[in-house]
Design an enzyme around this catalytic site. Structure first.
Site, PDB file in Angstrom:
ATOM      1  N   ASP A 150       2.920  24.893 -48.143  1.00 25.94           N
ATOM      2  CA  ASP A 150       1.871  24.317 -47.326  1.00 25.94           C
ATOM      3  C   ASP A 150       0.720  23.901 -48.273  1.00 25.94           C
ATOM      4  O   ASP A 150       0.690  24.349 -49.428  1.00 25.94           O
ATOM      5  CB  ASP A 150       1.438  25.416 -46.340  1.00 25.94           C
ATOM      6  N   ASP A 152      -3.343  23.264 -47.397  1.00 30.11           N
ATOM      7  CA  ASP A 152      -4.621  23.970 -47.215  1.00 30.11           C
ATOM      8  C   ASP A 152      -4.419  25.475 -47.085  1.00 30.11           C
ATOM      9  O   ASP A 152      -3.552  25.921 -46.336  1.00 30.11           O
ATOM     10  CB  ASP A 152      -5.332  23.477 -45.937  1.00 30.11           C
TER      11      ASP A 152
HETATM   12  P1  IMP Z   1      -1.890  22.213 -44.104  1.00 34.05           P
HETATM   13  O1  IMP Z   1      -2.505  23.572 -44.123  1.00 34.05           O
HETATM   14  O2  IMP Z   1      -1.601  21.706 -45.483  1.00 34.05           O
HETATM   15  O3  IMP Z   1      -0.712  22.111 -43.193  1.00 34.05           O
HETATM   16  O4  IMP Z   1      -3.022  21.198 -43.564  1.00 34.05           O
HETATM   17  C1  IMP Z   1      -3.655  21.403 -42.346  1.00 34.05           C
HETATM   18  C2  IMP Z   1      -4.960  20.671 -42.316  1.00 34.05           C
HETATM   19  O5  IMP Z   1      -4.794  19.292 -42.647  1.00 34.05           O
HETATM   20  C3  IMP Z   1      -5.579  20.646 -40.952  1.00 34.05           C
HETATM   21  O6  IMP Z   1      -6.318  21.813 -40.723  1.00 34.05           O
HETATM   22  C4  IMP Z   1      -6.465  19.431 -40.999  1.00 34.05           C
HETATM   23  O7  IMP Z   1      -7.749  19.788 -41.447  1.00 34.05           O
HETATM   24  C5  IMP Z   1      -5.859  18.535 -42.056  1.00 34.05           C
HETATM   25  N1  IMP Z   1      -5.304  17.279 -41.529  1.00 34.05           N
HETATM   26  C6  IMP Z   1      -5.627  16.067 -41.969  1.00 34.05           C
HETATM   27  N2  IMP Z   1      -4.925  15.137 -41.326  1.00 34.05           N
HETATM   28  C7  IMP Z   1      -4.150  15.760 -40.449  1.00 34.05           C
HETATM   29  C8  IMP Z   1      -3.189  15.289 -39.511  1.00 34.05           C
HETATM   30  O8  IMP Z   1      -2.903  14.109 -39.368  1.00 34.05           O
HETATM   31  N3  IMP Z   1      -2.577  16.252 -38.773  1.00 34.05           N
HETATM   32  C9  IMP Z   1      -2.840  17.559 -38.930  1.00 34.05           C
HETATM   33  N4  IMP Z   1      -3.722  18.040 -39.803  1.00 34.05           N
HETATM   34  C10 IMP Z   1      -4.385  17.136 -40.574  1.00 34.05           C
HETATM   35 MG    MG Z   2      -2.383  25.748 -44.364  1.00 29.95          MG
END
Ligand code: IMP
Ligand code: MG
Length: 431
Positions: A150, A152
């Site tokens: 993942d 973030d």
């Molecule tokens: P992950 O943790 O890498 O899956 O990213 C999640 C975060 O990406 C979310 O909390 C959003 O802040 C950001 N995000 C930016 N664009 C999108 C989108 O199109 N869909 C969902 N999350 C997004």
């Molecule tokens: Mg995440």
């Protein structure tokens, strides 16, 4: 304090019984204190050993229950549910054994769980024990394994980027050197390479500049964005070091059947529900509609949407979508989740994103795998998805649990620890 108090009592009684010279009395006190300290250290060691033995036993019992559940999974003739299934009806599939006792011993050594006398094993202790057991239970080196990460909170702090100085960068490069395939499976949905470069430049630049990796190893990094909507492969000659891969090269047959009208309908319903939540809960937020997602983000960006409001919004949107005609038809999967500062509804989810990675890696980069004539996709027991969102209500990494093994981390620092643990285990297996 107690020891000192006892010593003082005893020395005063000794004084009355046989008056001692000051120097001899001091020696007696000293010897006594030493023996008390020795005894209490022994008590502590005994308590620790006892706790360690009991915790080990409990985890071994659960391990045996999981083994029995795995045996049930493989026995199609057996009509009876496993004991674990009876205890936890929502339990998912197990792709590998989980050596929980060994995982506990590893974490106990690191976190001194058995040495604690007042704080019992916590949620975090259990989470980390499960992660370690999962690392140990995997069959890592028989085939090229797939690791998906993942973005973030897993690779970088929430909303930040993977900087060149991140300790995660050399560890990912080390995995590639060991011929491990890496997919970054993030919800962040962007249609263009520059946006992903902005988030991942530390890794991409390091990959472009290293002479340690072969072109094939470099090619083993892909980015799956928007859960399962945009695929980019590493490409040193492309702008921003990433080349978009057209959908026709990687969609699974099921995904290829998702109808654009159904997709638009799901997003329209979600958008309306999110808009209602902004009003009802008076959220400092605005709607953000994208090609394959719709969300709410803080407005102004510095505003904080309360956690409870984010959770409520996810549950409302989820329910509205389930009850809508598009939701009831169920032709297009979606994922509504709380991103910590925002809420998004994405088309597809990470189970699809990880599945695409498993097929892409097995097909040698042409996506031609998974039962349509190409090489068999990498299996769940040879896949590990690392993420931070696993609480089942509104958590997007949780979906990956249905197609591969998973590890639940709580910060990029924990990802570093996990990668070190993995490297050590891989080193042991190789030798
Ligand atoms: P992950 O943790 O890498 O899956 O990213 C999640 C975060 O990406 C979310 O909390 C959003 O802040 C950001 N995000 C930016 N664009 C999108 C989108 O199109 N869909 C969902 N999350 C997004
Ligand atoms: Mg995440």
């Amino acid at each position: 304090m107690t020891t000192r108090y006892r010593v003082e009592c005893e020395t005063s009684s000794m004084r009355t019984a046989t008056p001692l010279k000051p120097r001899r009395a001091r020696t007696a006190v000293h010897r006594y204190e030493l023996s008390r300290a020795w005894q209490s250290m022994n008590d502590l060691a005994q308590t620790r050993e006892e706790a360690h033995r009991r915790y080990s036993e409990i985890l071994r019992d659960v391990e045996v229950m999981i083994d029995d559940h795995i045996a049930h999974q493989h026995d199609a003739e057996n009509p009876f549910p496993s004991k674990l299934k009876l205890l936890v009806p929502s339990i998912g599939p197990f792709f590998t054994r989980l050596p929980l006792e060994a995982g506990f011993k590893f974490q106990d050594h690191k976190r001194y769980i058995s040495s604690r006398r007042f704080v019992s094993p916590s949620f975090n202790d259990v989470r980390l024990i499960l992660n370690s057991a999962q690392m140990m239970g995997r069959d890592q080196l028989r085939h090229p394994p797939a690791r998906t990460f993942d973005g973030d909170v897993t690779l970088y702090d929430d909303g930040q980027s993977l900087e060149p100085s991140s300790p995660i960068v050399p560890r990912l490069i080390d995995l590639l050197r060991k011929n491990v395939k890496i997919g970054i499976v993030t919800a962040a949905g962007y249609t263009t390479a520059d946006k992903y470069y902005a988030r991942l430049h530390g890794l991409l630049d390091a990959l472009a500049n290293t002479a340690e990796l072969t072109p094939t190893q470099k090619q083993s990094l892909i980015i799956m964005g928007g859960e399962a909507n945009y695929l980019f492969e590493f490409s040193p000659s492309s702008p921003h070091l990433l080349a978009p891969v057209p959908r026709c090269r990687w969609l699974t047959p099921e995904m290829a059947a998702w109808d654009e009208r159904d997709i638009a309908e799901v997003l329209d319903v979600a958008e309306a529900a999110l808009g209602d939540c902004i009003k009802t809960l008076n959220l400092p937020a605005v709607l953000m509609r994208k090609d394959r997602a719709v969300g709410i983000v803080a407005d102004p960006p510095s505003a904080r949407i309360p956690r409870e409001s984010l959770e409520e919004t996810v549950l409302v949107v989820q329910k509205v979508l389930e009850l809508s005609s598009a939701g009831r038809r169920g032709r297009v999967p979606f994922c509504a989740f709380n991103g910590g500062r925002d809420v998004f509804v994405d088309i597809g989810d990470k189970s699809w994103g990880v599945t695409v990675c498993q097929r892409w890696f097995a097909g040698g980069g042409n996506g031609n795998s998974g039962g349509d004539g190409g090489a068999a996709a990498i299996k769940g027991d040879n896949t590990l998805h690392v993420g931070d969102q696993f609480l089942s209500a509104g958590a997007n990494d949780f979906r990956a649990r249905s197609v591969g093994t998973t590890a639940w981390i709580a910060s990029p620092a924990e990802t570093v620890d996990l990668l070190d643990e993995l490297a050590e285990l891989m080193g042991k297996k190789m030798s």
